[in-house]
Design a protein around this motif. Structure first.
Motif, mmCIF file in Angstrom:
data_model
loop_
_atom_site.group_PDB
_atom_site.id
_atom_site.type_symbol
_atom_site.label_atom_id
_atom_site.label_comp_id
_atom_site.label_asym_id
_atom_site.label_seq_id
_atom_site.Cartn_x
_atom_site.Cartn_y
_atom_site.Cartn_z
ATOM 1 N N THR A 211 -36.181 -39.882 40.778
ATOM 2 C CA THR A 211 -35.739 -38.713 41.547
ATOM 3 C C THR A 211 -35.353 -37.577 40.621
ATOM 4 N N VAL A 212 -34.627 -37.886 39.535
ATOM 5 C CA VAL A 212 -34.249 -36.863 38.562
ATOM 6 C C VAL A 212 -35.501 -36.231 37.955
ATOM 7 N N ALA A 213 -36.490 -37.081 37.626
ATOM 8 C CA ALA A 213 -37.737 -36.593 37.034
ATOM 9 C C ALA A 213 -38.459 -35.654 38.000
ATOM 10 N N LYS A 214 -38.453 -35.996 39.282
ATOM 11 C CA LYS A 214 -39.130 -35.172 40.291
ATOM 12 C C LYS A 214 -38.471 -33.795 40.390
ATOM 13 N N ILE A 215 -37.125 -33.786 40.408
ATOM 14 C CA ILE A 215 -36.412 -32.511 40.502
ATOM 15 C C ILE A 215 -36.592 -31.689 39.244
ATOM 16 N N ALA A 216 -36.573 -32.370 38.079
ATOM 17 C CA ALA A 216 -36.761 -31.672 36.798
ATOM 18 C C ALA A 216 -38.142 -31.030 36.750
ATOM 19 N N THR B 126 -31.778 -32.497 50.701
ATOM 20 C CA THR B 126 -31.803 -31.189 50.042
ATOM 21 C C THR B 126 -30.488 -30.866 49.336
ATOM 22 N N LYS B 127 -29.372 -31.276 49.911
ATOM 23 C CA LYS B 127 -28.071 -30.994 49.298
ATOM 24 C C LYS B 127 -27.931 -31.734 47.966
ATOM 25 N N ARG B 128 -28.323 -33.015 47.977
ATOM 26 C CA ARG B 128 -28.249 -33.809 46.741
ATOM 27 C C ARG B 128 -29.205 -33.261 45.694
ATOM 28 N N ASN B 129 -30.425 -32.939 46.109
ATOM 29 C CA ASN B 129 -31.426 -32.456 45.162
ATOM 30 C C ASN B 129 -31.041 -31.105 44.559
ATOM 31 N N ALA B 130 -30.375 -30.275 45.352
ATOM 32 C CA ALA B 130 -29.902 -28.994 44.827
ATOM 33 C C ALA B 130 -28.813 -29.232 43.782
ATOM 34 N N SER B 131 -27.987 -30.243 44.031
ATOM 35 C CA SER B 131 -26.932 -30.595 43.077
ATOM 36 C C SER B 131 -27.530 -31.112 41.771
ATOM 37 N N ILE B 132 -28.591 -31.926 41.883
ATOM 38 C CA ILE B 132 -29.284 -32.450 40.697
ATOM 39 C C ILE B 132 -29.882 -31.300 39.894
ATOM 40 N N ALA B 133 -30.531 -30.373 40.589
ATOM 41 C CA ALA B 133 -31.147 -29.227 39.915
ATOM 42 C C ALA B 133 -30.088 -28.406 39.182
ATOM 43 N N ASP B 134 -28.920 -28.248 39.813
ATOM 44 C CA ASP B 134 -27.837 -27.490 39.193
ATOM 45 C C ASP B 134 -27.326 -28.187 37.931
ATOM 46 N N MET B 135 -27.168 -29.515 38.005
ATOM 47 C CA MET B 135 -26.707 -30.288 36.846
ATOM 48 C C MET B 135 -27.700 -30.177 35.689
ATOM 49 N N ALA C 259 -29.810 -27.752 35.190
ATOM 50 C CA ALA C 259 -29.778 -26.373 34.698
ATOM 51 C C ALA C 259 -28.585 -26.145 33.776
ATOM 52 N N ARG C 260 -27.504 -26.915 33.999
ATOM 53 C CA ARG C 260 -26.312 -26.790 33.147
ATOM 54 C C ARG C 260 -26.413 -27.634 31.885
ATOM 55 N N GLY C 261 -27.585 -28.275 31.696
ATOM 56 C CA GLY C 261 -27.825 -29.009 30.457
ATOM 57 C C GLY C 261 -27.396 -30.455 30.452
ATOM 58 N N MET C 262 -27.058 -31.000 31.618
ATOM 59 C CA MET C 262 -26.673 -32.408 31.669
ATOM 60 C C MET C 262 -27.898 -33.280 31.436
ATOM 61 N N SER C 263 -27.717 -34.425 30.785
ATOM 62 C CA SER C 263 -28.830 -35.343 30.534
ATOM 63 C C SER C 263 -29.204 -36.073 31.820
ATOM 64 N N TRP C 264 -30.408 -36.644 31.835
ATOM 65 C CA TRP C 264 -30.848 -37.399 33.009
ATOM 66 C C TRP C 264 -29.897 -38.557 33.295
ATOM 67 N N SER C 265 -29.445 -39.246 32.256
ATOM 68 C CA SER C 265 -28.529 -40.380 32.445
ATOM 69 C C SER C 265 -27.209 -39.921 33.052
ATOM 70 N N GLN C 266 -26.719 -38.767 32.624
ATOM 71 C CA GLN C 266 -25.477 -38.229 33.181
ATOM 72 C C GLN C 266 -25.660 -37.851 34.649
ATOM 73 N N VAL C 267 -26.813 -37.292 34.965
ATOM 74 C CA VAL C 267 -27.102 -36.931 36.360
ATOM 75 C C VAL C 267 -27.174 -38.188 37.224
ATOM 76 N N GLN C 268 -27.835 -39.225 36.712
ATOM 77 C CA GLN C 268 -27.914 -40.487 37.447
ATOM 78 C C GLN C 268 -26.532 -41.058 37.717
ATOM 79 N N ALA C 269 -25.694 -41.051 36.687
ATOM 80 C CA ALA C 269 -24.351 -41.616 36.818
ATOM 81 C C ALA C 269 -23.528 -40.827 37.838
#
Length: 203
Positions: free
Chosen positions: A194-199, A165-174, A176-186
């Protein structure tokens, strides 16, 4: 001719760079230098692999795509494997895999034209065969996993993997701030799925 090494692992928990030393040894033994590395944590059963397609985009005719095993390149369905092969052919790339000795001479340009064409044909057939084996292994493991889960559920033992949940909340925040999926993965080391699921959850 550039040697472009591709390293892949299926999940963020696995070390995609594990085979780096083996590829470096292979190149060193032949007096070759690996010009670029492309590393990602994505399933070999999908064509949605950003680093693989960045490698293809960077390539020039005659470049070598070096992998440890054919299954690092493909656990694809026959249709998707044909699409990837067509892309490789269009870019005139040569695939060299450590588990496919018939491909090794493709890393050098020392053979005469006839010998090179013969080995290219043989290598193509062997690639097709190993790609088919890799796909079957993938499907067999998925089937066994599903059977095991069904049995565990029937016996009341299956709870599934707990969500981070902590990681997924961080992904959701990223996101929401407009980061690309590739940037979130990196930034997180998680898979694209996982990024697609959270998005999707946040949509």
């Amino acid at each position: 001719m550039f040697i472009r090494a591709y390293l892949r692992a299926s999940t963020s928990e696995q070390d995609a760079s594990r085979a780096r030393e083996a590829l470096e040894t292979f190149a060193d033994e032949r007096g070759l230098r690996i010009a670029a590395w492309y590393v990602e944590n994505e399933s070999g059963s999908t064509l949605a692999r950003p680093e693989l397609f960045r490698l293809l985009k960077d390539s020039r005719a005659g470049d070598v795509l070096l992998v440890e095993q054919v299954d690092r390149l493909s656990r694809l369905t026959a249709t998707d494997w044909d699409k990837l092969k067509a892309e490789l052919a269009t870019r005139q790339m040569r695939v060299v895999a450590l588990d496919l000795p018939t491909s090794w001479m493709m890393a050098t340009a020392g053979a005469d034209a006839f010998t090179a064409r013969m080995f290219e044909a043989i290598n193509g057939m062997m690639l097709d065969m190993l790609a088919a084996v890799a796909r079957k292994d993938f499907e067999d493991r998925r089937r066994r996993q599903a059977e095991g889960q069904s049995k565990a559920k029937a016996e009341g033992r299956y709870k599934g993997r707990p969500e981070d949940t902590k990681r997924n909340a961080s992904i959701a925040d990223m996101l929401a701030r407009g980061m690309s999926w590739s940037q979130v993965q990196a930034a997180t080391g998680c898979s694209r799925a996982t990024v697609a699921k959270i998005a999707k959850r946040a949509a």
